[in-house]
Every structure is written in C-alpha cells, then in structure tokens.
Design a protein around this motif. Structure first.
Motif, PDB file in Angstrom:
ATOM      1  N   LEU A 107       0.834  -1.195   0.000  1.00 21.28           N
ATOM      2  CA  LEU A 107       0.000   0.000   0.000  1.00 21.28           C
ATOM      3  C   LEU A 107       0.875   1.255   0.000  1.00 21.28           C
ATOM      4  O   LEU A 107       0.637   2.193  -0.770  1.00 21.28           O
ATOM      5  N   ALA A 108       1.915   1.269   0.816  1.00 22.61           N
ATOM      6  CA  ALA A 108       2.832   2.414   0.846  1.00 22.61           C
ATOM      7  C   ALA A 108       3.537   2.581  -0.502  1.00 22.61           C
ATOM      8  O   ALA A 108       3.660   3.703  -1.010  1.00 22.61           O
ATOM      9  N   ALA A 109       3.983   1.488  -1.089  1.00 20.92           N
ATOM     10  CA  ALA A 109       4.704   1.555  -2.363  1.00 20.92           C
ATOM     11  C   ALA A 109       3.818   2.136  -3.465  1.00 20.92           C
ATOM     12  O   ALA A 109       4.235   3.030  -4.207  1.00 20.92           O
ATOM     13  N   GLU A 129       1.875   9.765   5.627  1.00 17.84           N
ATOM     14  CA  GLU A 129       1.091   8.552   5.422  1.00 17.84           C
ATOM     15  C   GLU A 129       2.014   7.377   5.073  1.00 17.84           C
ATOM     16  O   GLU A 129       1.848   6.273   5.591  1.00 17.84           O
ATOM     17  N   LEU A 130       2.988   7.625   4.206  1.00 14.45           N
ATOM     18  CA  LEU A 130       3.924   6.565   3.846  1.00 14.45           C
ATOM     19  C   LEU A 130       4.731   6.121   5.061  1.00 14.45           C
ATOM     20  O   LEU A 130       4.915   4.918   5.287  1.00 14.45           O
ATOM     21  N   MET A 151      11.664   3.003   3.669  1.00 12.22           N
ATOM     22  CA  MET A 151      11.714   3.903   4.823  1.00 12.22           C
ATOM     23  C   MET A 151      13.017   4.706   4.797  1.00 12.22           C
ATOM     24  O   MET A 151      13.009   5.913   5.061  1.00 12.22           O
ATOM     25  N   GLY A 152      14.117   4.058   4.460  1.00 11.79           N
ATOM     26  CA  GLY A 152      15.395   4.766   4.365  1.00 11.79           C
ATOM     27  C   GLY A 152      15.363   5.863   3.317  1.00 11.79           C
ATOM     28  O   GLY A 152      15.818   6.991   3.554  1.00 11.79           O
ATOM     29  N   VAL A 153      14.820   5.566   2.158  1.00 13.59           N
ATOM     30  CA  VAL A 153      14.706   6.564   1.086  1.00 13.59           C
ATOM     31  C   VAL A 153      13.798   7.707   1.535  1.00 13.59           C
ATOM     32  O   VAL A 153      14.115   8.884   1.317  1.00 13.59           O
ATOM     33  N   LEU A 154      12.697   7.375   2.168  1.00 20.08           N
ATOM     34  CA  LEU A 154      11.755   8.391   2.635  1.00 20.08           C
ATOM     35  C   LEU A 154      12.401   9.297   3.685  1.00 20.08           C
ATOM     36  O   LEU A 154      12.305  10.518   3.604  1.00 20.08           O
ATOM     37  N   ALA A 161      14.886  17.710   2.689  1.00 22.63           N
ATOM     38  CA  ALA A 161      13.885  18.771   2.671  1.00 22.63           C
ATOM     39  C   ALA A 161      14.077  19.700   3.877  1.00 22.63           C
ATOM     40  O   ALA A 161      13.977  20.910   3.739  1.00 22.63           O
ATOM     41  N   VAL A 162      14.379  19.126   5.029  1.00 23.98           N
ATOM     42  CA  VAL A 162      14.610  19.931   6.226  1.00 23.98           C
ATOM     43  C   VAL A 162      15.869  20.777   6.056  1.00 23.98           C
ATOM     44  O   VAL A 162      15.891  21.959   6.398  1.00 23.98           O
TER      45      VAL A 162
END
Length: 166
Positions: A107-109, A129-130, A151-154, A161-162
């Motif tokens: 679902l996340a993918a 959400e991911l 998760m690592g990529v996210l 971004a920060v």
C-alpha cells in the motif's frame, strides 16, 4: 484451481521483473517487449480472476498488487493505471489482514508511486502517510527488506527537505 493459476502465473511475472532490470541496466531483455507486455497483462488478468473467485484471499490480493507494481515499473504505457490497480489490491489486502507487513508495504509503495507520478510529494500528508504505513509494516516484520529500503529513502528525502528549508 485458483492456487494452481496463481502458482503458474507468478513465475511469469518474476521473469518480467528480471527483464525490467535488464532493460534499466541497458541490456537487452530476454523477451520481446510486445511478448512481455502481453504476458504481464495475462498475468494480471489471471490474478484478477483469482481475486474474483477467492475475494477473501490476502495472498491473491498481494500477488496482484506486486504484479501491478512490477508492470508499472517497466511499462511504457499508463503507469498510473497499474499503480492504481495495485493500490486497490493492496487496500483490499490490508482490509483482509491489518497485521500483514507485506500488505502495508504494498500500500505504501503504490501510494508513493502515485504521488510521485502526480507530483504530489511536496505536501506533508503523503510522506507522513507513507511513514505511518512503513512503520506499521516494520513493527510487524523488522526485517522486511523492501519496507526498510523504502523507509530509508523516505527519511533521507525528509532530511534533505529539512536541510533545504533551514
């Protein structure tokens, strides 16, 4: 009968994944693109039929979601259509079994790929959400390799971004 059909179809889709990797690496794929596309579409059709015959099978929904993810990754056609098909199958799998790490990952993918295609990653809701889906998947299976990678990529993209906004 459905289990037999799924068992026969899945190796076909797996070969397409290998062909897709070969294409991305610049090597020629084993099968002609038209033949690969036709085989992949046939695999999806068989999974959809299996899902109609056994609507309460999490396994069939997951195989449909995974096949759609694979096809979307290498097709030159409408990728969004495949990701949406996979997302629907993954959502059904999560409804059937909320404690299935693979269903949560799928679902996340699919949600992530849809957001990426629609250029909708800038908002806060999609990454949150991911991360929520992946955290649930990893709580259930801390060694889920694809969920760990995603998760690592996210988290890496969130960190960038920060850093940019600071």
């Amino acid at each position: 009968m459905v289990a037999l059909a799924v068992g026969v179809v899945w190796p076909v889709v797996g070969r397409h994944r290998e062909s897709a990797r070969a294409r991305r690496a610049g090597r020629s794929a084993q099968a002609a693109p038209d033949a690969s596309d036709e085989s992949a579409r046939r695999a999806i059709a068989l999974y959809e039929e299996a899902a109609r015959l056994e609507p309460n099978s999490t396994e069939i929904q997951l195989k449909l979601a995974d096949a759609a993810l694979t096809i979307a990754a290498w097709t030159s056609g409408d990728r969004l259509r495949w990701y949406q098909l996979g997302k629907s199958a993954a959502e059904r799998a999560v409804v059937l079994d909320q404690n299935d790490a693979e269903a949560l990952f799928m679902l996340a993918a699919h949600r992530g790929q849809i957001a990426s295609l629609q250029k909708d990653l800038g908002g806060l809701l999609v990454p949150q959400e991911l991360e929520r889906l992946l955290s649930r998947a990893l709580a259930l299976n801390p060694r889920h390799a694809r969920a760990l990678h995603m998760m690592g990529v996210l988290l890496r993209s969130d960190a960038r971004a920060v850093a940019v906004s600071s």
